[in-house]
Design an enzyme around this catalytic site. Structure first.
Site, mmCIF file in Angstrom:
data_model
loop_
_atom_site.group_PDB
_atom_site.id
_atom_site.type_symbol
_atom_site.label_atom_id
_atom_site.label_comp_id
_atom_site.label_asym_id
_atom_site.label_seq_id
_atom_site.Cartn_x
_atom_site.Cartn_y
_atom_site.Cartn_z
ATOM 1 N N GLY A 10 21.996 -17.671 -30.045
ATOM 2 C CA GLY A 10 21.649 -19.012 -30.534
ATOM 3 C C GLY A 10 22.067 -20.148 -29.623
ATOM 4 N N GLY A 12 20.934 -20.215 -26.641
ATOM 5 C CA GLY A 12 19.819 -20.263 -25.691
ATOM 6 C C GLY A 12 18.778 -21.292 -26.113
ATOM 7 C CG PHE A 13 14.131 -22.394 -24.803
ATOM 8 C CD1 PHE A 13 13.978 -23.765 -24.960
ATOM 9 C CD2 PHE A 13 12.983 -21.595 -24.755
ATOM 10 C CE1 PHE A 13 12.711 -24.327 -25.086
ATOM 11 C CE2 PHE A 13 11.727 -22.150 -24.867
ATOM 12 C CZ PHE A 13 11.592 -23.516 -25.049
ATOM 13 N N GLY A 15 16.999 -20.497 -29.790
ATOM 14 C CA GLY A 15 18.063 -20.439 -30.794
ATOM 15 C C GLY A 15 18.692 -21.798 -31.058
ATOM 16 C CB ALA A 81 21.543 -11.665 -28.662
ATOM 17 C CE1 TYR A 183 12.208 -9.805 -23.258
ATOM 18 C CE2 TYR A 183 9.816 -9.911 -23.181
ATOM 19 C CZ TYR A 183 11.020 -10.392 -23.659
ATOM 20 O OH TYR A 183 11.033 -11.451 -24.546
ATOM 21 C CE LYS A 187 12.197 -9.595 -27.827
ATOM 22 N NZ LYS A 187 13.600 -10.092 -28.107
ATOM 23 C CG ASN A 212 3.469 -17.620 -22.562
ATOM 24 O OD1 ASN A 212 2.832 -16.710 -23.100
ATOM 25 N ND2 ASN A 212 3.852 -17.572 -21.319
ATOM 26 N NE ARG A 251 0.095 -14.473 -19.747
ATOM 27 C CZ ARG A 251 -0.840 -13.846 -19.031
ATOM 28 N NH1 ARG A 251 -2.126 -14.032 -19.304
ATOM 29 N NH2 ARG A 251 -0.504 -13.020 -18.075
HETATM 30 N N1 LIG Z 1 10.898 -18.055 -24.615
HETATM 31 C C1 LIG Z 1 9.811 -17.347 -24.877
HETATM 32 O O1 LIG Z 1 8.695 -17.729 -24.476
HETATM 33 C C2 LIG Z 1 9.899 -16.087 -25.708
HETATM 34 C C3 LIG Z 1 8.703 -15.377 -25.940
HETATM 35 C C4 LIG Z 1 8.761 -14.215 -26.683
HETATM 36 C C5 LIG Z 1 9.967 -13.791 -27.223
HETATM 37 N N2 LIG Z 1 11.117 -14.483 -26.975
HETATM 38 C C6 LIG Z 1 12.359 -13.972 -27.555
HETATM 39 O O2 LIG Z 1 13.025 -15.034 -28.226
HETATM 40 C C7 LIG Z 1 14.432 -14.865 -28.120
HETATM 41 C C8 LIG Z 1 15.079 -16.124 -27.583
HETATM 42 O O3 LIG Z 1 14.541 -16.365 -26.278
HETATM 43 P P1 LIG Z 1 14.895 -17.670 -25.437
HETATM 44 O O4 LIG Z 1 13.660 -18.084 -24.732
HETATM 45 O O5 LIG Z 1 15.612 -18.638 -26.294
HETATM 46 O O6 LIG Z 1 15.862 -17.046 -24.354
HETATM 47 P P2 LIG Z 1 17.235 -17.600 -23.743
HETATM 48 O O7 LIG Z 1 17.517 -16.754 -22.559
HETATM 49 O O8 LIG Z 1 17.196 -19.082 -23.578
HETATM 50 O O9 LIG Z 1 18.277 -17.295 -24.896
HETATM 51 C C9 LIG Z 1 18.814 -16.007 -25.104
HETATM 52 C C10 LIG Z 1 20.296 -16.180 -25.404
HETATM 53 O O10 LIG Z 1 20.827 -14.870 -25.621
HETATM 54 C C11 LIG Z 1 22.093 -14.806 -24.987
HETATM 55 N N3 LIG Z 1 22.378 -13.400 -24.671
HETATM 56 C C12 LIG Z 1 21.780 -12.611 -23.716
HETATM 57 N N4 LIG Z 1 22.339 -11.387 -23.711
HETATM 58 C C13 LIG Z 1 23.280 -11.411 -24.705
HETATM 59 C C14 LIG Z 1 24.221 -10.453 -25.165
HETATM 60 N N5 LIG Z 1 24.320 -9.235 -24.604
HETATM 61 N N6 LIG Z 1 25.058 -10.798 -26.173
HETATM 62 C C15 LIG Z 1 25.004 -12.047 -26.732
HETATM 63 N N7 LIG Z 1 24.150 -13.007 -26.310
HETATM 64 C C16 LIG Z 1 23.301 -12.683 -25.310
HETATM 65 C C17 LIG Z 1 21.959 -15.669 -23.737
HETATM 66 O O11 LIG Z 1 23.228 -16.142 -23.278
HETATM 67 C C18 LIG Z 1 21.067 -16.816 -24.243
HETATM 68 O O12 LIG Z 1 21.847 -17.911 -24.680
HETATM 69 C C19 LIG Z 1 14.647 -13.625 -27.260
HETATM 70 O O13 LIG Z 1 14.865 -12.519 -28.123
HETATM 71 C C20 LIG Z 1 13.346 -13.471 -26.521
HETATM 72 O O14 LIG Z 1 13.095 -12.116 -26.165
HETATM 73 C C21 LIG Z 1 11.100 -15.617 -26.226
#
Ligand SMILES: NC(=O)c1ccc[n+]([C@@H]2O[C@H](COP(=O)([O-])OP(=O)(O)OC[C@H]3O[C@@H](n4cnc5c(N)ncnc54)[C@H](O)[C@@H]3O)[C@@H](O)[C@H]2O)c1
Length: 372
Positions: A10, A12-13, A15, A81, A183, A187, A212, A251
């Site tokens: 949470g 991250g972006f 979260g 995560a 990846y 997922k 995306n 996309r």
């Molecule tokens: N951004 C996109 O376009 C997109 C598209 C499809 C799916 N997703 C999924 O959405 C979710 C969030 O993606 P996001 O874009 O915010 O990515 P992000 O990389 O910004 O955030 C992911 C967070 O997870 C944390 N993290 C990584 N490994 C970890 C671990 N082992 N233990 C604890 N924390 C950990 C990272 O520090 C980061 O803060 C992910 O599951 C991603 O696969 C994202």
């Protein structure tokens, strides 16, 4: 007493935007995040954008002790995560399997001991591989992975068995998954494992397949993240965005605040349990158009996209979301259109420093034959 929600990943972006959405709607929010160096650009500190009211626990999703502490008193979990780079997952295989697959397994073992009211897992459009297509005679066809021979010949579009062109159409959740990267495999594992354990232990579980996602706070210096962030990082460093193939691949770009709202709906709609939903904009854009819009908005129209004609293992040609199920099952409707979202993003980008690591990431793929 308001409900306590845990968001793994949470900080991250997506979260962090979800945390804002939940706090605004009266929930208490805890985050478990290891502040991974690649995402947080080497700053193992609480990100400045994370709301003050978020209870941040720094820890790894693969650590049962940390997960147990994070779950204390929790009513619902969003499992975000993950390591998120498609290309990188093809050589840091053990890291991706550990964080994504093992991490999910650790979380689920604890949830089996301590069932909660709802589990929502972030899945991805990457599980589809190629999207859905229509033949010239109007029949639907699931897109098949293109062969290396086809890509080598620069024949980017998909054709049917007779050689007639296929036209991309919105992809529904019923499309058979076609997993073309570690990846994507991870997922799919996360999504299925959460639904299987959720069902067995009576935890109402929802899987959201994000397309995306774009918006402020995306890790700009992480060259394995979304294409818009990578283009932004190139442009901010006065480099031309580089597109693979001819740039006409399409996309679905969805704004992160729309995604955060969809997540809250998945938490609150009782009839969503046990189901899978696409979360996108329902619109398709070519990668070339996205690059042009961004360079224009950032005031660098001279930095036109470099159409490389190169290609990567596992890349798909077209995929965009059919939102019918999200509309009927979640009441989800995207509200932020692309032009509005991009101009807001530009305001944020202008205040950011980004290290452009695209060439380095590309070399990692090329030296392994994963990009040609
Ligand atoms: N951004 C996109 O376009 C997109 C598209 C499809 C799916 N997703 C999924 O959405 C979710 C969030 O993606 P996001 O874009 O915010 O990515 P992000 O990389 O910004 O955030 C992911 C967070 O997870 C944390 N993290 C990584 N490994 C970890 C671990 N082992 N233990 C604890 N924390 C950990 C990272 O520090 C980061 O803060 C992910 O599951 C991603 O696969 C994202």
């Amino acid at each position: 007493m308001s409900k306590q929600v845990l968001v793994t990943g949470g900080a991250g972006f997506i979260g962090s935007h979800l945390a804002d959405e939940l706090l605004r709607n009266g929930y208490r929010v805890r985050v478990l995040d290891n502040l991974s160096e690649q995402v947080h650009d080497g700053h193992p500190a609480r990100p400045g954008y994370l709301a003050d009211d978020v209870d941040l626990m720094v820890g790894d999703i693969t650590d049962p002790g940390a997960v147990g502490r994070a779950l204390d008193g929790v009513d619902a979990v969003f499992h975000f995560a993950s390591m998120v780079g498609v290309g990188q997952s093809m050589y840091q295989i053990a890291d991706y399997v550990a964080a994504n697959d093992l991490g999910t397994a650790v979380l689920l073992e604890q949830l089996a001991e301590q069932p909660i009211e709802r589990l929502i897992v972030a899945s991805s459009m990457s599980v589809y591989g190629e999207g859905l297509y229509r033949t010239t005679s109007g029949e639907l066809r699931e897109g098949q992975e293109r062969s290396f021979e086809q890509l080598k010949a620069g024949e980017w579009e998909l054709h049917d068995a007779t050689g007639a062109p296929l036209t991309p159409v919105p992809t529904p959740e019923s499309k058979t998954p076609s997993l073309a990267s570690i990846y994507a495999l991870s997922k799919y594992m996360q999504e299925r494992a959460c639904l299987i354990i959720g069902r067995a232990y009576s935890i109402p579980t929802v899987a959201l397949r994000f397309f995306n996602v774009y918006g402020p706070r995306q890790a700009l210096s992480n060259p394995y993240t979304g294409v818009l962030a990578i283009f932004a990082s190139r442009l901010l460093n006065d480099n031309r965005p580089i597109v693979f193939e001819d740039g006409r691949q399409r996309r679905d770009f969805v704004h992160v605040r729309d995604v955060a709202r969809a997540c809250r709906l998945a938490l609150e709609r009782t009839d969503a349990a046990g189901r899978v939903f696409n979360i996108g904009s329902g619109q398709s854009q070519s990668i070339l158009d996205i690059a042009a819009k961004l360079s224009h908005l950032l005031g660098r129209p001279q930095l036109t996209a470099d159409i490389s004609g190169r290609y990567r293992a596992g890349d798909i040609r077209h995929c965009f979301a059919d939102l019918s199920t999200a509309r009927s099952g979640l009441g989800f409707e995207p509200e932020i259109d692309l032009d509005e979202g991009l101009s807001e993003l530009t305001g944020w980008l202008r205040q950011q420093d980004a290290t452009d690591r695209f060439d380095q990431a590309n070399r990692e793929l090329a030296c392994r034959g994963l990009a040609v």
